[in-house]
Write a protein that holds these residues in place. Structure first.
Motif, PDB file in Angstrom:
ATOM      1  N   SER A   1       1.000   7.009  -6.485  1.00 40.70           N
ATOM      2  CA  SER A   1      -0.125   7.932  -6.611  1.00 40.70           C
ATOM      3  C   SER A   1       0.352   9.382  -6.362  1.00 40.70           C
ATOM      4  O   SER A   1      -0.043  10.314  -7.061  1.00 40.70           O
ATOM      5  CB  SER A   1      -1.209   7.489  -5.624  1.00 40.70           C
ATOM      6  N   GLN A   2       1.237   9.548  -5.375  1.00 43.97           N
ATOM      7  CA  GLN A   2       1.792  10.884  -5.117  1.00 43.97           C
ATOM      8  C   GLN A   2       2.655  11.349  -6.296  1.00 43.97           C
ATOM      9  O   GLN A   2       2.676  12.537  -6.622  1.00 43.97           O
ATOM     10  CB  GLN A   2       2.629  10.886  -3.831  1.00 43.97           C
TER      11      GLN A   2
ATOM     12  N   GLU B   1       0.844  -1.212   0.000  1.00 49.40           N
ATOM     13  CA  GLU B   1       0.000   0.000   0.000  1.00 49.40           C
ATOM     14  C   GLU B   1       0.873   1.253   0.000  1.00 49.40           C
ATOM     15  O   GLU B   1       0.543   2.247  -0.642  1.00 49.40           O
ATOM     16  CB  GLU B   1      -0.916   0.029   1.234  1.00 49.40           C
ATOM     17  N   ALA B   2       1.974   1.190   0.743  1.00 47.14           N
ATOM     18  CA  ALA B   2       2.883   2.351   0.792  1.00 47.14           C
ATOM     19  C   ALA B   2       3.488   2.601  -0.596  1.00 47.14           C
ATOM     20  O   ALA B   2       3.627   3.755  -1.023  1.00 47.14           O
ATOM     21  CB  ALA B   2       3.980   2.120   1.829  1.00 47.14           C
TER      22      ALA B   2
ATOM     23  N   LYS C   1       2.049   1.823  -3.422  1.00 46.62           N
ATOM     24  CA  LYS C   1       0.948   2.350  -4.241  1.00 46.62           C
ATOM     25  C   LYS C   1       0.743   3.842  -3.966  1.00 46.62           C
ATOM     26  O   LYS C   1       0.517   4.626  -4.879  1.00 46.62           O
ATOM     27  CB  LYS C   1      -0.332   1.576  -3.895  1.00 46.62           C
ATOM     28  N   GLU C   2       0.831   4.205  -2.688  1.00 46.39           N
ATOM     29  CA  GLU C   2       0.643   5.603  -2.291  1.00 46.39           C
ATOM     30  C   GLU C   2       1.735   6.496  -2.901  1.00 46.39           C
ATOM     31  O   GLU C   2       1.459   7.596  -3.376  1.00 46.39           O
ATOM     32  CB  GLU C   2       0.637   5.697  -0.753  1.00 46.39           C
TER      33      GLU C   2
END
Ligand SMILES: [Fe+2]
Ligand SMILES: [Fe+2]
Length: 147
Positions: A101-102, A94-95, A97-98
């Motif tokens: 996304s950022q 998830e990190a 993916k984040e």
């Protein structure tokens, strides 16, 4: 710009030439890729006065945009096979993916606004240095002990 947790590794300090030894994982391929990412960060930091939406800055940012997902992909293969608990692996994925996304958000912001260079560098530093500190170093706990 997202709020970033404090890192003991200050991006305001003069940057060392290579990744600090305390950030090494002990997997040669991962450490090599982290070194390349760190080098891209250093290149951006070595451009004082260069605006984040300039061609010079964008060129390095684009390289980061290709190396980050490639690195995450190879690191995720290790994460999924090293024996780390599934929930911890999931949190790490998830990190990643984040961060991606950022990265997309940053590119959009660079087209539509003029973010401060210091804010942009702090965010990229968090993707690389802070992420290694908060997530990647835990891989060490699942590596076989040296003989
Ligand atoms: Fe990671
Ligand atoms: Fe990593």
């Amino acid at each position: 710009m997202p709020d970033l947790p404090h890192s003991p590794y200050s991006l305001d300090a003069a940057q060392p030439a290579a990744l600090d030894p305390h950030l090494l994982i002990g997997v040669a391929s991962v450490d090599h890729e982290h070194g390349r990412l760190f080098d891209l960060l250093r290149r951006l930091m070595a451009m004082p006065g260069v605006a984040p939406n300039s061609n010079e800055f964008t060129e390095v940012l684009c390289q980061l945009g290709s190396e980050l997902p490639a690195h995450f992909h190879s690191e995720e293969n290790i994460l999924k096979s090293c024996g780390m608990p599934a929930a911890q692996v999931q949190e790490h994925l998830e990190a990643h993916k984040e961060i991606l996304s950022q990265y997309a958000g940053l590119n959009f912001e660079l087209m539509t606004h003029h973010p401060q260079r210091a804010d942009v560098l702090r965010m990229i530093g968090a993707w690389i240095i802070l992420h290694i500190e908060l997530y990647d170093l835990s891989i060490k706990d699942y590596l076989p002990m040296p003989a």
